[in-house]
Design a protein around this motif. Structure first.
Motif, PDB file in Angstrom:
ATOM      1  N   ASP A 187     -16.895 -44.305  29.989  1.00  0.00           N
ATOM      2  CA  ASP A 187     -15.739 -45.150  29.708  1.00  0.00           C
ATOM      3  C   ASP A 187     -16.084 -46.593  30.047  1.00  0.00           C
ATOM      4  OD1 ASP A 187     -15.010 -45.642  32.493  1.00  0.00           O
ATOM      5  OD2 ASP A 187     -14.299 -43.579  32.546  1.00  0.00           O
ATOM      6  N   THR A 188     -15.154 -47.475  29.795  1.00  0.00           N
ATOM      7  CA  THR A 188     -15.491 -48.894  29.958  1.00  0.00           C
ATOM      8  C   THR A 188     -15.843 -49.232  31.409  1.00  0.00           C
ATOM      9  OG1 THR A 188     -13.126 -49.252  30.058  1.00  0.00           O
ATOM     10  CG2 THR A 188     -14.214 -49.837  28.002  1.00  0.00           C
ATOM     11  N   LYS A 189     -15.253 -48.496  32.337  1.00  0.00           N
ATOM     12  CA  LYS A 189     -15.569 -48.770  33.746  1.00  0.00           C
ATOM     13  C   LYS A 189     -16.844 -48.056  34.166  1.00  0.00           C
ATOM     14  CE  LYS A 189     -10.830 -49.122  35.322  1.00  0.00           C
ATOM     15  NZ  LYS A 189      -9.846 -48.138  35.730  1.00  0.00           N
ATOM     16  N   ASN A 190     -16.991 -46.809  33.702  1.00  0.00           N
ATOM     17  CA  ASN A 190     -18.147 -46.000  34.100  1.00  0.00           C
ATOM     18  C   ASN A 190     -18.997 -45.726  32.871  1.00  0.00           C
ATOM     19  OD1 ASN A 190     -17.007 -45.544  36.839  1.00  0.00           O
ATOM     20  ND2 ASN A 190     -15.448 -44.487  35.606  1.00  0.00           N
ATOM     21  N   LYS A 191     -19.931 -46.611  32.607  1.00  0.00           N
ATOM     22  CA  LYS A 191     -20.713 -46.543  31.359  1.00  0.00           C
ATOM     23  C   LYS A 191     -21.604 -45.307  31.312  1.00  0.00           C
ATOM     24  CE  LYS A 191     -20.097 -51.056  29.805  1.00  0.00           C
ATOM     25  NZ  LYS A 191     -18.799 -50.996  29.184  1.00  0.00           N
ATOM     26  N   ASP A 192     -21.826 -44.689  32.458  1.00  0.00           N
ATOM     27  CA  ASP A 192     -22.614 -43.458  32.489  1.00  0.00           C
ATOM     28  C   ASP A 192     -21.772 -42.273  32.931  1.00  0.00           C
ATOM     29  OD1 ASP A 192     -25.306 -44.371  31.721  1.00  0.00           O
ATOM     30  OD2 ASP A 192     -25.047 -45.693  33.446  1.00  0.00           O
ATOM     31  N   GLY A 193     -20.469 -42.378  32.766  1.00  0.00           N
ATOM     32  CA  GLY A 193     -19.600 -41.281  33.168  1.00  0.00           C
ATOM     33  C   GLY A 193     -19.548 -41.154  34.676  1.00  0.00           C
ATOM     34  N   LYS A 194     -19.205 -39.964  35.148  1.00  0.00           N
ATOM     35  CA  LYS A 194     -19.071 -39.775  36.593  1.00  0.00           C
ATOM     36  C   LYS A 194     -20.056 -38.733  37.136  1.00  0.00           C
ATOM     37  CE  LYS A 194     -15.904 -38.258  40.196  1.00  0.00           C
ATOM     38  NZ  LYS A 194     -14.639 -37.643  40.556  1.00  0.00           N
ATOM     39  N   LEU A 195     -20.377 -37.753  36.306  1.00  0.00           N
ATOM     40  CA  LEU A 195     -21.105 -36.602  36.834  1.00  0.00           C
ATOM     41  C   LEU A 195     -22.599 -36.883  36.962  1.00  0.00           C
ATOM     42  CD1 LEU A 195     -19.061 -33.834  35.020  1.00  0.00           C
ATOM     43  CD2 LEU A 195     -18.720 -34.846  37.278  1.00  0.00           C
ATOM     44  N   ARG A 196     -23.230 -36.188  37.868  1.00  0.00           N
ATOM     45  CA  ARG A 196     -24.630 -36.449  38.225  1.00  0.00           C
ATOM     46  C   ARG A 196     -25.572 -35.646  37.339  1.00  0.00           C
ATOM     47  NH1 ARG A 196     -23.846 -40.744  41.749  1.00  0.00           N
ATOM     48  NH2 ARG A 196     -21.804 -40.378  42.621  1.00  0.00           N
ATOM     49  N   LEU A 197     -26.589 -36.337  36.854  1.00  0.00           N
ATOM     50  CA  LEU A 197     -27.517 -35.694  35.919  1.00  0.00           C
ATOM     51  C   LEU A 197     -28.256 -34.518  36.559  1.00  0.00           C
ATOM     52  CD1 LEU A 197     -29.145 -35.496  33.288  1.00  0.00           C
ATOM     53  CD2 LEU A 197     -30.578 -37.377  34.085  1.00  0.00           C
ATOM     54  N   LEU A 198     -28.885 -34.770  37.716  1.00  0.00           N
ATOM     55  CA  LEU A 198     -29.828 -33.783  38.254  1.00  0.00           C
ATOM     56  C   LEU A 198     -29.175 -32.488  38.711  1.00  0.00           C
ATOM     57  CD1 LEU A 198     -32.591 -35.309  40.550  1.00  0.00           C
ATOM     58  CD2 LEU A 198     -32.869 -33.746  38.653  1.00  0.00           C
ATOM     59  N   TYR A 199     -28.072 -32.609  39.440  1.00  0.00           N
ATOM     60  CA  TYR A 199     -27.541 -31.388  40.059  1.00  0.00           C
ATOM     61  C   TYR A 199     -26.163 -30.997  39.534  1.00  0.00           C
ATOM     62  CZ  TYR A 199     -26.119 -35.272  43.048  1.00  0.00           C
ATOM     63  OH  TYR A 199     -25.657 -36.478  43.500  1.00  0.00           O
ATOM     64  N   GLU A 200     -25.664 -31.693  38.512  1.00  0.00           N
ATOM     65  CA  GLU A 200     -24.427 -31.248  37.872  1.00  0.00           C
ATOM     66  C   GLU A 200     -24.677 -31.061  36.367  1.00  0.00           C
ATOM     67  OE1 GLU A 200     -20.780 -32.971  40.561  1.00  0.00           O
ATOM     68  OE2 GLU A 200     -21.756 -34.449  39.285  1.00  0.00           O
ATOM     69  N   ALA A 201     -24.990 -32.158  35.681  1.00  0.00           N
ATOM     70  CA  ALA A 201     -25.072 -32.111  34.214  1.00  0.00           C
ATOM     71  C   ALA A 201     -26.254 -31.272  33.715  1.00  0.00           C
ATOM     72  CB  ALA A 201     -25.157 -33.531  33.660  1.00  0.00           C
ATOM     73  N   ALA A 202     -27.439 -31.463  34.286  1.00  0.00           N
ATOM     74  CA  ALA A 202     -28.614 -30.748  33.753  1.00  0.00           C
ATOM     75  C   ALA A 202     -28.507 -29.234  33.971  1.00  0.00           C
ATOM     76  CB  ALA A 202     -29.901 -31.318  34.356  1.00  0.00           C
ATOM     77  N   PRO A 203     -28.201 -28.758  35.198  1.00  0.00           N
ATOM     78  CA  PRO A 203     -28.081 -27.305  35.357  1.00  0.00           C
ATOM     79  C   PRO A 203     -26.998 -26.697  34.458  1.00  0.00           C
ATOM     80  CG  PRO A 203     -28.213 -28.353  37.513  1.00  0.00           C
ATOM     81  CD  PRO A 203     -28.085 -29.458  36.504  1.00  0.00           C
ATOM     82  N   MET A 204     -25.850 -27.388  34.352  1.00  0.00           N
ATOM     83  CA  MET A 204     -24.777 -26.853  33.504  1.00  0.00           C
ATOM     84  C   MET A 204     -25.186 -26.868  32.024  1.00  0.00           C
ATOM     85  SD  MET A 204     -22.463 -25.696  35.345  1.00  0.00           S
ATOM     86  CE  MET A 204     -21.154 -25.839  36.554  1.00  0.00           C
ATOM     87  N   SER A 205     -25.936 -27.880  31.627  1.00  0.00           N
ATOM     88  CA  SER A 205     -26.372 -27.954  30.227  1.00  0.00           C
ATOM     89  C   SER A 205     -27.342 -26.826  29.911  1.00  0.00           C
ATOM     90  CB  SER A 205     -27.055 -29.298  29.951  1.00  0.00           C
ATOM     91  OG  SER A 205     -26.145 -30.346  30.186  1.00  0.00           O
ATOM     92  N   PHE A 206     -28.260 -26.571  30.835  1.00  0.00           N
ATOM     93  CA  PHE A 206     -29.222 -25.478  30.650  1.00  0.00           C
ATOM     94  C   PHE A 206     -28.468 -24.152  30.461  1.00  0.00           C
ATOM     95  CE2 PHE A 206     -32.816 -22.969  32.957  1.00  0.00           C
ATOM     96  CZ  PHE A 206     -33.360 -22.577  31.747  1.00  0.00           C
ATOM     97  N   LEU A 207     -27.501 -23.938  31.345  1.00  0.00           N
ATOM     98  CA  LEU A 207     -26.697 -22.720  31.300  1.00  0.00           C
ATOM     99  C   LEU A 207     -25.952 -22.599  29.965  1.00  0.00           C
ATOM    100  CD1 LEU A 207     -26.162 -20.761  33.792  1.00  0.00           C
ATOM    101  CD2 LEU A 207     -23.927 -21.794  33.855  1.00  0.00           C
ATOM    102  N   LEU A 208     -25.310 -23.694  29.571  1.00  0.00           N
ATOM    103  CA  LEU A 208     -24.524 -23.682  28.330  1.00  0.00           C
ATOM    104  C   LEU A 208     -25.417 -23.431  27.119  1.00  0.00           C
ATOM    105  CD1 LEU A 208     -21.478 -24.196  27.530  1.00  0.00           C
ATOM    106  CD2 LEU A 208     -22.015 -24.389  29.940  1.00  0.00           C
ATOM    107  N   GLU A 209     -26.568 -24.074  27.094  1.00  0.00           N
ATOM    108  CA  GLU A 209     -27.485 -23.865  25.964  1.00  0.00           C
ATOM    109  C   GLU A 209     -27.975 -22.418  25.937  1.00  0.00           C
ATOM    110  OE1 GLU A 209     -30.630 -26.659  25.455  1.00  0.00           O
ATOM    111  OE2 GLU A 209     -29.285 -28.373  25.233  1.00  0.00           O
ATOM    112  N   GLN A 210     -28.253 -21.883  27.107  1.00  0.00           N
ATOM    113  CA  GLN A 210     -28.715 -20.489  27.167  1.00  0.00           C
ATOM    114  C   GLN A 210     -27.625 -19.512  26.730  1.00  0.00           C
ATOM    115  OE1 GLN A 210     -31.661 -18.859  27.942  1.00  0.00           O
ATOM    116  NE2 GLN A 210     -32.608 -20.855  27.643  1.00  0.00           N
ATOM    117  N   ALA A 211     -26.363 -19.954  26.836  1.00  0.00           N
ATOM    118  CA  ALA A 211     -25.247 -19.105  26.398  1.00  0.00           C
ATOM    119  C   ALA A 211     -24.900 -19.362  24.935  1.00  0.00           C
ATOM    120  CB  ALA A 211     -24.032 -19.355  27.277  1.00  0.00           C
ATOM    121  N   GLY A 212     -25.676 -20.200  24.266  1.00  0.00           N
ATOM    122  CA  GLY A 212     -25.440 -20.467  22.847  1.00  0.00           C
ATOM    123  C   GLY A 212     -24.605 -21.705  22.588  1.00  0.00           C
ATOM    124  N   GLY A 213     -24.291 -22.460  23.628  1.00  0.00           N
ATOM    125  CA  GLY A 213     -23.513 -23.683  23.451  1.00  0.00           C
ATOM    126  C   GLY A 213     -24.400 -24.910  23.403  1.00  0.00           C
TER     127      GLY A 213
END
Ligand code: FDP
Length: 481
Positions: free
Chosen positions: A395-421
């Protein structure tokens, strides 16, 4: 393995992956997003040595609980998270396990032993998962009994964590529980946590060099564990669902690579540089990832790079028991999950997409419902099982969002992709982003494949050059966050 005198410096982030880990850091076209399947031992044909057909622990657990519980059933056809026919890289089939205890069903311990026997994981990962299992059982108990414990346990500890947020006692305690459990495996080289400002060597701390029984901790770990011990902790005082998120990377064998050290970390010593280099890997290098949701029940959901499985903590026997043998996210959902209070500040494509699914002016013509707990693990868990979309966009205040790449976004993304998302930042795949710092933030939109792809089209249509540039820069590691 690292040694304190190893002189390793770190590349400017964009080329860090290529130099240290040998990854392709080139831009991945959003139209070619694919589920990432890391190279496991199974895929390379390697097989680790070790454990027998049924580990002593599993036999003992079965015998000890023979009079106790009913064997958990499989999810019924059409129930949320039901496996719907994955073939390549699917989760282990529990129907092929021999001698499963009728009373307990497939425990996590049993499952991991089978994964090791089948060459999906080595014994080091087995140890790390054992530690996560034990630590999260303790965290589950702590979360569940927090209101009964001393009143001060619920209050602010007074310290501010490295993110500048108030650090609650439970954050501190759960970080400690997980850290100690992981250190005692002796199988980890490095750990990085939301609560620590820098990654640490798993065997660095003097007080942990030697255990009470005199056993010296091994410093031969080849894995790196990143974790958020208590995600969503601002909810904890109200008894709302919280969770633990974890990801496991393998330390690079080319870790002696010499790179350029960014100016802001010049003061680090050799071990800190080694830890940082080992930790800053993109999501596509994860070998395992998952979360534990502490809610009505305690649910452990993870991937070993071969589909996604779900276990439920059976507190009567103190074991995680397999309840979802293979989780696949529905390709479409009817729910979106994000902090709508930020809407007017969101990037224009995301704003427009949400307006359209709210009103049914979208591909399915359905009007989507909003569900938002404000606790990532709970919101992602629901999204995984019911489909739809979870997002914390820029968003305009948080140009990189809020969540953390290494220990929030990346693990969840791996999981979601492995589940077909799928999981994207807008224009690009989250898993492709090379981290430049441990606590780097990233925008994230994850969920059902068709929903995320539809959302991505809004970004593709948008010709805001600044937005495109931000996405492209993240992929090149040119972010300073
Ligand atoms: P929290 O601050 O309570 O730890 O990780 C941060 C997080 O929770 C996520 O779990 C959650 O999705 C998000 O923040 C909620 O943020 P908002 O309050 O801004 O919606």
């Amino acid at each position: 393995m690292r040694s304190s005198d190893r002189s390793r410096t770190i590349a400017a982030a964009g080329v860090l992956g290529a130099l240290v880990h040998g990854y392709d850091t080139s831009f991945t076209s959003p139209s070619t997003l694919q589920a990432h399947i890391p190279r496991t031992q199974a895929q390379s044909g390697a097989r680790s040595s070790g454990l027998g057909v049924m580990g002593a622990g599993a036999v003992a657990a079965c015998a000890a609980t023979a009079a106790a519980v009913v064997r958990p059933g499989r999810p019924a056809k059409g129930s949320p998270g039901r496996h719907v026919g994955r073939t390549a890289a699917s989760a282990l089939n529990p129907d092929n396990f021999s001698d499963v205890c009728d009373q307990t069903g497939v425990t996590l311990n049993r499952y991991m032993i089978e994964a090791n026997r089948q060459g999906v994981v080595d014994t080091d990962i087995l140890s790390v998962m054992n530690s996560i299992r034990e630590a999260t059982k303790v965290i589950s108990k702590l979360v569940n009994t927090a209101p009964l414990a001393q009143a001060e346990l619920l209050g602010l500890e007074g310290a501010i964590n490295v993110q500048g947020e108030d650090q609650k006692k439970l954050d501190v305690i759960t970080n400690d529980v997980l850290k100690k459990a992981l250190r005692y495996t002796g199988k980890l080289g490095t750990m990085a946590s939301e609560e620590e400002d820098m990654p640490v060597s798993a065997a660095l701390s003097l007080d942990l060099e030697t255990t009470a029984s005199g056993t010296v901790l091994s410093d031969t770990g080849k894995y790196v564990c990143v974790f958020d011990p208590l995600d969503g902790s601002s909810n904890v005082d109200a008894g709302i669902a919280v969770g633990t998120i974890f990801g496991i990377f393998k330390e690079s064998e080319e870790s002696n690579a010499v790179c350029d050290l960014p100016a802001n970390i010049k003061d680090l010593d050799g071990d800190q540089v080694s830890c940082l280099a080992a930790t800053l890997q993109p999501g596509k290098a994860l070998v395992a990832a998952g979360y534990v949701l502490y809610s009505c029940s305690t649910e452990l959901v993870f991937t070993l790079g071969r589909g996604v499985v779900g276990f439920t903590l059976d507190s009567s026997i103190g074991e995680y028991v397999l309840t979802r043998p293979s989780i696949e996210i529905p390709s479409r959902g009817k729910i979106y999950s994000c902090n709508e209070a930020n809407m007017e500040n969101w990037d224009e494509p995301f704003q427009q997409y949400i307006k359209d699914i709210q009103t049914g002016n979208c591909e399915t013509k359905n009007k989507y419902s909003l569900r938002y707990i404000g606790s990532m693990v709970g919101d992602v868990h629901r999204t995984l099982l019911y489909g739809g979309l979870f997002a914390y966009p820029a968003d305009t205040k948080n140009k990189d969002g809020k969540l953390r790449l290494l220990y929030e976004a990346a693990p969840m993304s791996f999981l979601l992709e492995q589940a077909g998302g799928l999981a994207i930042t807008g224009h690009s795949r989250v898993m492709d982003i090379p981290p430049v710092s441990v606590h780097q933030r990233v925008p994230i939109i994850l969920g059902s494949k068709d929903d995320v792809e539809e959302c991505k089209k809004y970004y593709e249509k948008c010709d805001d050059p600044k937005l495109k540039e931000r996405c492209a820069n993240r992929l090149k590691g040119l972010v300073t966050a």
